[in-house]
Enzyme design. Structure first.
Site, mmCIF file in Angstrom:
data_model
loop_
_atom_site.group_PDB
_atom_site.id
_atom_site.type_symbol
_atom_site.label_atom_id
_atom_site.label_comp_id
_atom_site.label_asym_id
_atom_site.label_seq_id
_atom_site.Cartn_x
_atom_site.Cartn_y
_atom_site.Cartn_z
ATOM 1 C CG ASN A 194 37.704 63.187 37.522
ATOM 2 O OD1 ASN A 194 37.738 63.979 38.451
ATOM 3 N ND2 ASN A 194 38.155 63.492 36.328
ATOM 4 N N GLY B 229 35.105 70.471 37.960
ATOM 5 C CA GLY B 229 33.869 69.689 37.984
ATOM 6 C C GLY B 229 33.106 69.883 36.689
ATOM 7 C CB THR C 219 28.821 72.392 38.871
ATOM 8 O OG1 THR C 219 28.142 71.168 38.665
ATOM 9 C CG2 THR C 219 28.835 72.714 40.342
ATOM 10 C CD GLU D 289 40.066 70.874 34.316
ATOM 11 O OE1 GLU D 289 39.374 70.743 33.274
ATOM 12 O OE2 GLU D 289 40.384 69.939 35.034
ATOM 13 C CB CYS E 167 38.504 66.653 32.366
ATOM 14 S SG CYS E 167 40.095 66.963 33.129
ATOM 15 C CD GLU F 46 43.335 73.803 38.321
ATOM 16 O OE1 GLU F 46 43.375 72.683 37.796
ATOM 17 O OE2 GLU F 46 42.724 74.033 39.381
HETATM 18 O O1 TXE Z 1 30.042 67.066 39.142
HETATM 19 P P1 TXE Z 1 29.830 68.378 39.960
HETATM 20 P P2 TXE Z 1 29.134 65.766 39.109
HETATM 21 C C1 TXE Z 1 31.459 66.308 34.570
HETATM 22 C C2 TXE Z 1 31.034 64.981 34.007
HETATM 23 C C3 TXE Z 1 30.017 64.523 34.981
HETATM 24 C C4 TXE Z 1 29.334 65.824 35.288
HETATM 25 C C5 TXE Z 1 28.605 65.869 36.593
HETATM 26 O O2 TXE Z 1 30.435 65.156 32.754
HETATM 27 O O3 TXE Z 1 29.145 63.580 34.457
HETATM 28 O O4 TXE Z 1 30.373 66.767 35.329
HETATM 29 O O5 TXE Z 1 29.393 65.317 37.616
HETATM 30 C C6 TXE Z 1 30.693 70.317 43.944
HETATM 31 N N1 TXE Z 1 28.365 74.850 44.511
HETATM 32 N N2 TXE Z 1 32.639 66.244 35.389
HETATM 33 O O6 TXE Z 1 27.685 66.063 39.230
HETATM 34 O O7 TXE Z 1 28.453 68.410 40.540
HETATM 35 C C7 TXE Z 1 30.547 68.834 44.184
HETATM 36 O O8 TXE Z 1 30.156 68.573 45.503
HETATM 37 C C8 TXE Z 1 29.612 74.485 44.841
HETATM 38 C C9 TXE Z 1 33.843 66.666 34.774
HETATM 39 O O9 TXE Z 1 29.676 64.836 40.079
HETATM 40 O O10 TXE Z 1 30.281 69.491 39.118
HETATM 41 C C10 TXE Z 1 31.936 68.341 43.864
HETATM 42 O O11 TXE Z 1 32.804 68.569 44.962
HETATM 43 N N3 TXE Z 1 30.091 73.247 44.624
HETATM 44 C C11 TXE Z 1 34.923 66.826 35.716
HETATM 45 C C12 TXE Z 1 32.336 69.237 42.681
HETATM 46 O O12 TXE Z 1 31.494 70.378 42.786
HETATM 47 C C13 TXE Z 1 29.277 72.352 44.033
HETATM 48 C C14 TXE Z 1 34.997 66.014 36.911
HETATM 49 C C15 TXE Z 1 32.130 68.607 41.303
HETATM 50 O O13 TXE Z 1 30.826 68.140 41.196
HETATM 51 C C16 TXE Z 1 27.968 72.693 43.665
HETATM 52 C C17 TXE Z 1 33.701 65.686 37.445
HETATM 53 C C18 TXE Z 1 27.519 74.006 43.930
HETATM 54 N N4 TXE Z 1 26.283 74.415 43.622
HETATM 55 C C19 TXE Z 1 32.580 65.782 36.662
HETATM 56 N N5 TXE Z 1 27.395 71.599 43.103
HETATM 57 C C20 TXE Z 1 36.256 67.249 35.201
HETATM 58 N N6 TXE Z 1 36.332 68.408 34.580
HETATM 59 O O14 TXE Z 1 37.251 66.585 35.403
HETATM 60 C C21 TXE Z 1 28.317 70.614 43.116
HETATM 61 N N7 TXE Z 1 29.446 71.054 43.704
#
Ligand code: TXE
Length: 480
Positions: free
Chosen positions: A150, A226, A230, A248, A282, A460
């Protein structure tokens, strides 16, 4: 355009030679390829980092600070190139990337270039026992940083800068959905003279590359931003290995509006809290609670302002809402409109995909306002993370507080009031890591940043990040 890994100061193809497509969300086209790295690449990155660690951790603070400052200056010099790349990769308006994302990436490095020279540890004199204790704050070693799509460069650097400032070496992975600015950063690192191996950037999918970083037995700390799901998955892997974790995660932040607020300022800011970056921050306030006596007025004025927001190509000057980050994300956002309708909520405006002439395959969606009557509905309980907000009236302070806290998340809350007692009561009782009062996203990088409940663990920002990226060791010396 091939995005390669950056390991030991060099650009390299992944060992398996495989690449995955990278999409431009504004037109839905593939415009590049990114390394589809595996655990073998992560191992190589780890080895480079481990080799660099003894020297980097002994590099003087002045020298580290100088290099970090240089990286910050180079980001500023390349602001236009980086902002264009960020906008193309993510779909966000280029104006936003220029004003917020890229300047903040530079500030992250500059902030920690300064902060590390001011970081100190404590000493405790054991009076009467002839002993003195002092605490060393030592870097952890090789740490992993995993960031989302994002705010790509903004959040990537928010982790990396404190990690290397504190003397660690890093294996980092940006989101596979938005890898471009991390790739461009690699070039900057060489230009700034960061010693090879201090920061290694490995590209690829979360479930393979990201997971390999988390599973690596010698990567002793993970800083992750993320999704909550996850984050929980990562915690399950990291906990039995006793890794230090900073998570976070998602939010479902309340925006609580009282009738005694500065109405015009609140209205203008609420447009931003709702739809900045297409609602993909977020910290966005996705649940708007309005005191009943101004509810109808707010509803009318808010919808009028939302309808003025122009959805369009990210490069256009007048665009307020650019493209969503991916097709999958667009589909997720859209599904919530149907969910809302099924739950009996009213779509007050928006709710549809937008076709932008000339960019028909881009991922565009109208800013959407949904009126809900029950906070337990899915629209109010699940993180949508897009241009959708809900609104709902409340009557008393107690009710507003109850609604605000009635969620599994606890990242931030926004409060609009000019009543000091109410400000203090809410500030104390809101179950969130951050409370904004009469403002939103006013960031002072010295402050602790992070959430409670399902929004994560750890903080953080400021010295908190330097504490996370160091291990305290107490030394007790007895003297006669
Ligand atoms: O995030 P992911 P996604 C939320 C938001 C969104 C949802 C899913 O609701 O719709 O999460 O988004 C890495 N081991 N936020 O699927 O998968 C991935 O490659 C290690 C909130 O895109 O959580 C990326 O670099 N790493 C948020 C990072 O994790 C892993 C911002 C985030 O991806 C992994 C984004 C694993 N098993 C989404 N699986 C915020 N808090 O700002 C994925 N990744």
């Amino acid at each position: 355009m091939k995005i390669q890994n950056y390991i030991n100061g060099k650009f390299e193809n992944p060992i398996n030679g495989e690449f995955i497509d990278n999409y431009n969300p504004s037109n839905g086209e593939v415009y590049g390829q990114i390394a589809n790295s595996t655990s073998e690449d992560v191992e190589k990155a780890y080895e480079a980092a481990a080799k660099a660690f003894p020297s980097w951790s002994n590099t003087t603070l002045e020298e580290r600070s100088k290099i970090l400052s240089k990286i910050a200056n180079l980001i500023v010099e390349k602001l236009d190139i980086l902002a264009e790349a960020e906008s193309k990769d993510n779909g966000k308006p280029i104006s936003l990337a220029k004003q917020i994302d890229i300047p903040r990436a530079a500030e992250n490095f500059q902030f920690y270039a300064n902060a590390i020279t001011q970081f100190s540890s404590e000493a405790h004199e054991s009076i009467g026992l002839n002993a003195i204790n002092f605490t060393l704050r030592q870097p952890i070693g090789v740490v992993g940083c995993i960031s989302p799509w994002n705010l790509p460069l903004y959040l990537f650097t928010w982790k990396i800068a404190p990690a290397i400032a504190a003397g660690n070496c890093v294996v980092a992975k940006p989101s596979e959905v938005t890898p471009m600015t991390a790739y461009l950063l690699s070039e900057i690192l060489n230009e700034a003279g960061l010693p090879k191996g201090v920061l290694n950037i490995v590209h690829g999918l979360g479930t393979s590359t990201g997971q390999a970083i988390v599973e690596h037995p010698n990567i002793k700390a993970i800083s992750f931003t993320g999704g909550t799901k996850t984050g929980a998955h990562i915690a399950r892997i990291a906990a039995p290995m006793f890794k230090k974790l900073s998570l976070e995660l998602g939010g479902k932040n309340p925006n609580i509006i009282f009738s005694d607020c500065d109405y015009d300022k609140m209205l203008a800011t609420t447009i931003r809290t709702s739809f900045a970056n297409q609602g993909q921050i977020c910290l966005c306030g996705s649940r708007i609670f309005v005191e009943a006596q101004i509810y109808e007025r707010f509803k009318r004025d808010f919808i009028k302002e939302v309808k003025k927001l122009k959805v369009g190509h990210p490069s256009k000057r007048k665009t307020a809402i650019g493209a969503l980050v991916s097709k999958e994300h667009l589909e997720k956002i859209e599904s919530f409109v149907a969910i809302a309708e099924n739950e009996g909520a009213r779509i007050l405006c928006g709710g549809l995909e937008v076709t932008v002439p000339g960019f028909e395959n881009g991922y565009y969606f109208q800013p959407t306002v949904i009126e809900v009557t029950d906070n337990s509905c899915r629209v109010n309980q699940e993180e949508i993370f897009g241009p959708i907000v809900s609104i709902m009236p409340f009557k008393t302070d107690a009710e507003a507080l109850q609604l605000a806290n009635d969620t599994k998340y606890g990242l931030s809350a926004t409060l609009w009031t000019n009543n000091l007692n109410r400000t203090m009561q809410f500030s104390k009782q809101l179950q969130t890591g951050i409370v904004w009062v009469n403002t939103w996203m006013l960031r002072d990088l010295r402050t602790p940043f992070g959430g409670k409940k399902a929004s994560g663990i750890g903080r953080e920002g400021g010295f908190e990040a330097l504490r996370f990226f160091t291990e305290p060791k107490n030394i007790c010396i007895h003297y006669e």
